[in-house]
Motif scaffolding. Structure first.
Motif, short mmCIF file in Angstrom:
data_model
loop_
_atom_site.label_atom_id
_atom_site.label_comp_id
_atom_site.label_asym_id
_atom_site.label_seq_id
_atom_site.Cartn_x
_atom_site.Cartn_y
_atom_site.Cartn_z
N THR A 32 -4.59 -6.80 13.66
CA THR A 32 -4.67 -5.55 12.68
C THR A 32 -4.16 -4.25 13.18
O THR A 32 -3.81 -3.11 12.27
N GLU A 33 -3.97 -4.09 14.53
CA GLU A 33 -3.43 -2.81 14.95
C GLU A 33 -1.85 -2.81 14.85
O GLU A 33 -1.13 -1.48 14.85
N ILE A 34 -1.25 -3.78 14.29
CA ILE A 34 0.17 -3.77 14.16
C ILE A 34 0.87 -3.57 12.77
O ILE A 34 0.19 -4.14 11.87
N ARG A 35 1.51 -2.46 12.64
CA ARG A 35 2.19 -2.20 11.41
C ARG A 35 3.74 -2.12 11.24
O ARG A 35 4.11 -1.91 12.52
N ARG A 36 4.26 -2.37 10.40
CA ARG A 36 5.71 -2.01 10.13
C ARG A 36 6.68 -2.96 10.84
O ARG A 36 7.63 -2.54 11.77
N ALA A 55 3.89 -14.70 -1.22
CA ALA A 55 3.84 -14.39 -2.76
C ALA A 55 2.60 -13.78 -3.18
O ALA A 55 2.77 -12.97 -4.03
N ARG A 56 1.33 -13.51 -2.31
CA ARG A 56 0.29 -12.65 -2.62
C ARG A 56 0.87 -11.18 -2.49
O ARG A 56 0.45 -10.50 -3.18
N THR A 57 1.52 -10.92 -1.49
CA THR A 57 2.03 -9.57 -1.29
C THR A 57 2.78 -9.06 -2.38
O THR A 57 2.62 -8.03 -2.99
N TRP A 58 3.79 -9.97 -2.92
CA TRP A 58 4.57 -9.85 -4.17
C TRP A 58 3.70 -9.40 -5.30
O TRP A 58 4.07 -8.52 -6.38
N VAL A 59 2.43 -9.90 -5.44
CA VAL A 59 1.52 -9.81 -6.69
C VAL A 59 0.60 -8.46 -6.44
O VAL A 59 0.54 -7.50 -7.04
N GLU A 60 0.27 -8.32 -4.91
CA GLU A 60 -0.58 -7.11 -4.83
C GLU A 60 -0.09 -5.91 -4.22
O GLU A 60 -0.76 -4.90 -4.29
N GLY A 61 1.08 -6.16 -3.61
CA GLY A 61 1.65 -4.84 -3.08
C GLY A 61 1.29 -4.83 -1.38
O GLY A 61 0.42 -5.69 -1.03
N THR A 62 2.05 -3.84 -0.92
CA THR A 62 2.01 -3.67 0.59
C THR A 62 0.85 -2.34 0.81
O THR A 62 0.60 -1.49 -0.27
N PRO A 63 0.09 -2.37 1.70
CA PRO A 63 -0.76 -1.20 1.92
C PRO A 63 0.12 -0.14 2.25
O PRO A 63 1.06 -0.03 2.69
N ASP A 64 -0.63 1.09 1.87
CA ASP A 64 0.09 2.29 2.21
C ASP A 64 0.37 2.54 3.62
O ASP A 64 -0.32 2.19 4.75
N GLY A 65 1.54 3.09 3.86
CA GLY A 65 2.12 3.19 5.17
C GLY A 65 2.56 1.91 5.80
O GLY A 65 2.94 2.08 7.31
N THR A 105 8.68 -2.44 0.92
CA THR A 105 7.58 -2.39 0.41
C THR A 105 7.25 -2.85 -1.04
O THR A 105 8.44 -3.23 -1.66
N VAL A 106 5.96 -3.25 -1.42
CA VAL A 106 6.16 -3.70 -2.83
C VAL A 106 5.01 -3.10 -3.60
O VAL A 106 3.84 -2.65 -3.25
N SER A 107 5.20 -2.82 -4.84
CA SER A 107 4.14 -2.08 -5.77
C SER A 107 4.77 -2.48 -7.06
O SER A 107 5.72 -2.67 -7.57
N GLY A 108 3.40 -2.84 -7.76
CA GLY A 108 3.46 -3.06 -9.33
C GLY A 108 4.40 -4.38 -9.26
O GLY A 108 5.23 -4.49 -10.58
N GLY A 109 4.21 -5.13 -8.31
CA GLY A 109 5.19 -6.65 -8.68
C GLY A 109 6.68 -6.45 -8.30
O GLY A 109 7.40 -7.43 -8.40
#
Ligand code: NAD
Ligand code: LMR
Length: 329
Positions: free
Chosen positions: A177-181, A251-261, A287-291
């Motif tokens: 959970t510490e790892i991003r990007r 597929a879930r990220t495609w629906v829900e989007g990516t967290p900020d940052g 990044t994913v937002s609004g599908g």
């Protein structure tokens, strides 16, 4: 719970990945506990009996989110009205088969499936290709579905992304959970490039936190890129539960989007960003937002990263040329 089920197609549903994937989708891992799911499962005719057994097991789980299951061997029937298509079934490489033979065999699968999706899928269909060679299979399906916007096709590099996160977390002894990007660039193959130069650990640059170019180059990159082969060596079969889990994540990220940052790795049609030839289905940070996904722009690519991205993209261009010569695209 909403009343209209979301239709999720899975191909190769009686296979190894299917055996893990179907139960995760049916239990709500893809669309959440409030969305009923209708599974539409495609197999080749000889595997339908085995698939009937899997459906008995799905029934026996009494999942509250599983509204209905349909199975069949005709993509124009199974894909009717589907909102998500998870294309997992593919022809594995057999003894003596060359890369070109594999591309030809899979063209015989992904060209008709692309045509069938074009004909009967729902207007909002989103297509994820897991079956190998995933990037080029996605290109074949996309090229055979002229009425579906090209941004609705993708191939799976989320497994590589997850593998890279896990290897880095283990090396630095931090929780994942510490790892991003994290970014995987290029092809889902041994030429892929897992990039630590834009990755962050606890807000710090990951390559700097590692501080060991030798490890990055000679351990991290090859371990991630060759993980699929290592699992085949150890298990005698290719990764299945982790591939199913990554397919759900994607597929879930495609629906829900990516967290900020943060961002994820997805193989999508290149618009020429980062010098990746337009039209190839290549892995990028998105990044994913609004599908809708968008390739992260403005990252500096140094010579080390450039050479590795270029090598993987060249392999994608070679695969594209091979399927073009076979008139599959
Ligand atoms: P598997 O051989 O166990 O199952 C594949 C299934 O696909 C079989 O049941 C087969 O009957 C079916 N199939 C073949 N042709 C079909 C068609 N035209 N329509 C519908 N179904 C068809 O294989 P698996 O372990 O489940 O792996 C599936 C694919 O996923 C392989 O290509 C594998 O290399 C790939 N894979 C990709 C990743 C990734 O990260 N992208 C990871 C692991 C595996
Ligand atoms: C994986 O990454 O585990 C698979 O793509 C390996 C393979 O060749 O099936």
């Amino acid at each position: 719970m909403s009343s209209t089920p979301v239709k999720v197609a899975v191909t190769g549903a009686a296979g190894q990945i299917g055996y893990s994937l179907l139960f995760r989708i049916a239990s709500g891992a893809l669309l959440g506990p409030d969305t009923p799911v209708e599974l539409r499962l495609l197999e080749i005719t000889p595997a339908l009996k085995a698939l009937e057994g899997v459906v008995m097991e799905l029934d026996d789980c009494a999942f509250p989110t599983l509204a209905k299951v349909e199975i069949g061997d005709d993509p124009t029937v199974v894909f009717d009205g589907v909102n998500h298509a998870l294309l997992v079934g593919a022809r594995p490489r057999g003894p003596g088969m060359e890369r070109g033979d594999l591309l030809e065999a899979n063209g015989g699968i992904f060209a008709p499936q692309g045509k069938a999706l074009n004909e009967v899928a729902a207007d909002d269909v989103r297509v994820t290709v897991t079956g190998n060679p995933a990037n080029t299979n996605a290109l074949i399906a996309m090229s055979n579905a002229p009425d579906i916007p090209t941004e609705r096709f993708s191939a799976l590099t989320r497994l590589d992304h997850n593998r890279a996160i896990s290897q880095l977390a283990a090396r630095l002894e931090v929780p994942v959970t510490e790892i991003r990007r994290m970014t995987i660039w290029g092809n889902h193959s041994a030429t892929q490039y897992p990039d630590l130069f834009h990755c962050e650990v606890g807000g710090r640059n990951a390559a700097e936190a590692v501080g060991d170019q030798e490890w990055l180059e000679n351990t991290f990159i090859p371990t991630v890129a060759k993980r699929g082969a290592a699992i085949i060596d150890a298990r005698g079969a290719s990764s299945a539960a982790s591939a199913a889990s990554a397919t759900i994540d994607h597929a879930r990220t495609w629906v829900e989007g990516t967290p900020d940052g943060d961002w994820v790795s997805m193989s999508v049609r290149s618009d020429g960003s980062y010098g990746v030839e337009e039209g190839l289905v290549s892995s990028f940070p998105v990044t994913v937002s609004g599908g809708r996904w968008e390739v992260v722009q403005g990252l500096d690519i140094d010579d080390f990263s450039r050479a590795r991205i270029d090598a993987s993209v060249k392999e994608l261009a070679d695969e594209r040329d091979a399927v073009k010569a076979l008139e599959l695209i």
